[in-house]
Design an enzyme around this catalytic site. Structure first.
Site, PDB file in Angstrom:
ATOM      1  N   ARG A   1     -30.992  33.925  47.531  1.00 51.50           N
ATOM      2  CA  ARG A   1     -31.814  33.035  46.703  1.00 51.50           C
ATOM      3  C   ARG A   1     -31.000  31.827  46.294  1.00 51.50           C
ATOM      4  O   ARG A   1     -29.835  31.944  45.901  1.00 51.50           O
ATOM      5  CB  ARG A   1     -32.320  33.764  45.457  1.00 51.50           C
ATOM      6  CG  ARG A   1     -33.352  34.843  45.769  1.00 51.50           C
ATOM      7  CD  ARG A   1     -33.897  35.487  44.521  1.00 51.50           C
ATOM      8  NE  ARG A   1     -34.808  36.578  44.864  1.00 51.50           N
ATOM      9  CZ  ARG A   1     -35.305  37.453  43.989  1.00 51.50           C
ATOM     10  NH1 ARG A   1     -34.975  37.350  42.719  1.00 51.50           N
ATOM     11  NH2 ARG A   1     -36.116  38.404  44.377  1.00 51.50           N
TER      12      ARG A   1
ATOM     13  N   ARG B   1     -26.209  36.619  38.238  1.00 50.38           N
ATOM     14  CA  ARG B   1     -27.118  35.751  38.995  1.00 50.38           C
ATOM     15  C   ARG B   1     -26.359  35.147  40.176  1.00 50.38           C
ATOM     16  O   ARG B   1     -25.580  34.219  40.011  1.00 50.38           O
ATOM     17  CB  ARG B   1     -27.692  34.652  38.086  1.00 50.38           C
ATOM     18  CG  ARG B   1     -28.893  33.919  38.681  1.00 50.38           C
ATOM     19  CD  ARG B   1     -29.418  32.872  37.717  1.00 50.38           C
ATOM     20  NE  ARG B   1     -29.935  33.460  36.504  1.00 50.38           N
ATOM     21  CZ  ARG B   1     -31.169  33.950  36.355  1.00 50.38           C
ATOM     22  NH1 ARG B   1     -32.011  33.912  37.366  1.00 50.38           N
ATOM     23  NH2 ARG B   1     -31.560  34.468  35.207  1.00 50.38           N
TER      24      ARG B   1
ATOM     25  N   GLU C   1     -33.183  42.193  32.579  1.00 50.31           N
ATOM     26  CA  GLU C   1     -34.049  42.670  33.661  1.00 50.31           C
ATOM     27  C   GLU C   1     -33.221  43.234  34.817  1.00 50.31           C
ATOM     28  O   GLU C   1     -32.236  42.637  35.257  1.00 50.31           O
ATOM     29  CB  GLU C   1     -34.902  41.518  34.173  1.00 50.31           C
ATOM     30  CG  GLU C   1     -35.814  41.909  35.330  1.00 50.31           C
ATOM     31  CD  GLU C   1     -36.090  40.764  36.289  1.00 50.31           C
ATOM     32  OE1 GLU C   1     -36.300  41.047  37.483  1.00 50.31           O
ATOM     33  OE2 GLU C   1     -36.073  39.598  35.848  1.00 50.31           O
TER      34      GLU C   1
ATOM     35  N   SER D   1     -38.443  44.448  38.658  1.00 51.13           N
ATOM     36  CA  SER D   1     -39.815  43.990  38.425  1.00 51.13           C
ATOM     37  C   SER D   1     -40.723  44.736  39.392  1.00 51.13           C
ATOM     38  O   SER D   1     -40.469  44.732  40.600  1.00 51.13           O
ATOM     39  CB  SER D   1     -39.954  42.483  38.649  1.00 51.13           C
ATOM     40  OG  SER D   1     -39.428  41.756  37.568  1.00 51.13           O
TER      41      SER D   1
ATOM     42  N   ARG E   1     -26.909  44.394  39.681  1.00 51.52           N
ATOM     43  CA  ARG E   1     -27.168  44.544  38.250  1.00 51.52           C
ATOM     44  C   ARG E   1     -26.992  46.005  37.814  1.00 51.52           C
ATOM     45  O   ARG E   1     -26.586  46.263  36.676  1.00 51.52           O
ATOM     46  CB  ARG E   1     -28.562  44.025  37.910  1.00 51.52           C
ATOM     47  CG  ARG E   1     -28.658  42.522  38.072  1.00 51.52           C
ATOM     48  CD  ARG E   1     -29.850  41.906  37.369  1.00 51.52           C
ATOM     49  NE  ARG E   1     -29.798  40.452  37.453  1.00 51.52           N
ATOM     50  CZ  ARG E   1     -30.557  39.624  36.753  1.00 51.52           C
ATOM     51  NH1 ARG E   1     -31.450  40.121  35.896  1.00 51.52           N
ATOM     52  NH2 ARG E   1     -30.435  38.320  36.874  1.00 51.52           N
TER      53      ARG E   1
END
Length: 430
Positions: free
Chosen positions: A262, A277, A349, A352, A391
């Site tokens: 990403r 990130r 988070e 999801s 994560r």
């Protein structure tokens, strides 16, 4: 993508649903374009019928020797043919405009989704586990003594630039063990089919799951035109691209461990320290393909699959339902799992889980035959992280950290680490 018939039937309801996402009404623009397109199609069909009638009369005029009428009708057929080609081209152009417009509109939130603008309006559904009480000040993952030698950001920056990492030694082993543990749990306990897919895909596949055309800046494209997947949701979901499935084959439940890429467009300055990130990371993804009736029940099931990973690792978490303004474009409802990170003293988070209804299926033209017969229907699709491996590594390291810089590791990982239970202060496993 949306069904134009739904918008025609109740444009006010469509705009009201988009307003919950903070978007302006679009149904007048859609319906005006649709009406113009349909009028052009109707005109082309009328002209085609006129051409067919004139073509028959041409033969009759020639047979009876009426040369004047024969020439007039032949000229009419030729003129009408050109008009039809022009009308059909205009109708096709309008159809493409309408499709592009519908492609750029996000999915409609379910009624049960809470209204809101951003993450501050998300609502907690449940929580699990109590955050550990430390007798010292916990630090973030990259500051833990035993982690520093195994998490090399400087070498990664030399190789690739910012937001990359090189993992070494015990830290790399834990990272690998986490992915293997997640895959085994989903396959052996949750009944998902393990799948391995490419990380380079055709543009059509990115369109199918909604990353394109609107969100292309968030992903990487090669010079040859391939796209690097931001998640294996793209490949797993598109396995049914263009397919007509038997109802008996549903649900299809898949899981895959993959590299993900990403660009993190729009996240400048956010979470720049550590591994939180990154441009390149790993995920164990879950995707389900269901019929229209089973989607919401499957969403709850998939959420529990992701929660089970955190519970097995002994990581405190909370589950929240995202508000209408915080959901991804393709979702009708999303559950986020947020894991406790003591180094940040907050939940972050880690998964999801989204139910997309038939939104992606329309883009992919993925359908199934209903059990009792009848016209094919679009499948419903779901996707969720099960989990983000990096994560999860962060959470394991921070929650297990000790005052001497070592890390106690979850019992679920011990078999994957050949019995090792601790990452020592020197970065070795023992």
């Amino acid at each position: 993508m949306h069904d134009i018939r739904t918008i025609r039937d109740d444009p006010q309801a469509f705009d009201a649903a988009l307003a919950r996402r903070g978007l302006a009404p679009v149904s007048p623009q859609i319906l005006a374009l649709d009406e113009k397109r349909r009028a052009q199609i109707a005109a082309a069909e009328t002209a085609q019928a006129e051409q067919n009638r004139a073509s028959k009369e041409v033969g009759a005029a020639k047979a009876r020797g009426d040369d004047a009428e024969f020439e007039r009708l032949r000229a009419l057929v030729s003129e009408t043919k050109a008009d039809i080609a022009r009308m059909q081209a205009e109708a096709a152009a309008l159809d493409n405009q309408l499709r592009d417009l519908l492609m750029g509109i996000p999915n409609l939130p379910l009624d049960r989704v809470p209204d809101g603008k951003d993450e501050d309006d998300n609502q907690e559904i449940r929580s699990w586990g109590e955050p550990r009480r430390f007798n010292f000040a916990p630090v973030e993952h990259y500051e833990i003594g035993g982690v520093k030698s195994g998490m090399d950001f400087e070498t990664a920056a030399k190789l690739s630039g910012s937001r990359f990492v090189v993992l070494k030694g015990g830290v790399a082993r834990i990272h690998r063990a986490l992915a293997q543990f997640m895959l085994d749990l989903h396959v052996e306990k949750h009944g998902l089919q393990e799948t391995w897919t490419p990380v380079l895909v055709l543009e059509e596949m990115m369109v199918g799951t909604g990353q394109l055309p609107k969100f292309g800046e968030d992903s990487y494209q090669t010079r040859e035109g391939y796209w690097l997947i931001p998640t294996s949701e793209v490949t797993l979901t598109n396995t049914v691209h263009g397919e007509l499935l038997d109802h008996a084959s549903l649900p299809r439940r898949m899981t895959a461990h993959s590299q993900c890429f990403r660009s993190e467009a729009g996240s400048a300055g956010r979470d720049t320290a550590g591994m939180l990130r990154q441009h390149q990371f790993e995920k164990v993804e879950m995707v389900s393909i269901t019929d229209a009736e089973s989607g919401l029940a499957e969403h709850e099931r998939m959420t529990r699959c992701a929660e089970a990973v955190l519970e097995a690792l002994g990581l405190p978490y909370r589950t929240v339902v995202l508000c209408s303004g915080d959901m991804g474009a393709g979702a009708r409802i999303t559950h986020d799992l947020e894991v406790w990170l003591p180094g940040q003293d907050r939940y972050r988070e880690i998964s999801s889980v989204s139910y997309c209804g038939d939104y992606q299926a329309r883009r992919m033209n993925a359908r199934y035959r209903p059990e009792g017969g009848g016209r094919p229907e679009f499948v419903h699709t779901l996707n969720g992280s099960g989990l983000a491996v990096g994560r999860a590594l962060i959470a394991v390291l921070e929650n297990g950290q000790q005052v001497d810089g070592s890390v106690d590791l979850p019992a679920a990982l011990h078999p994957y680490l050949r019995g090792a239970t601790r990452l020592g202060a020197d970065g070795t496993l023992s």
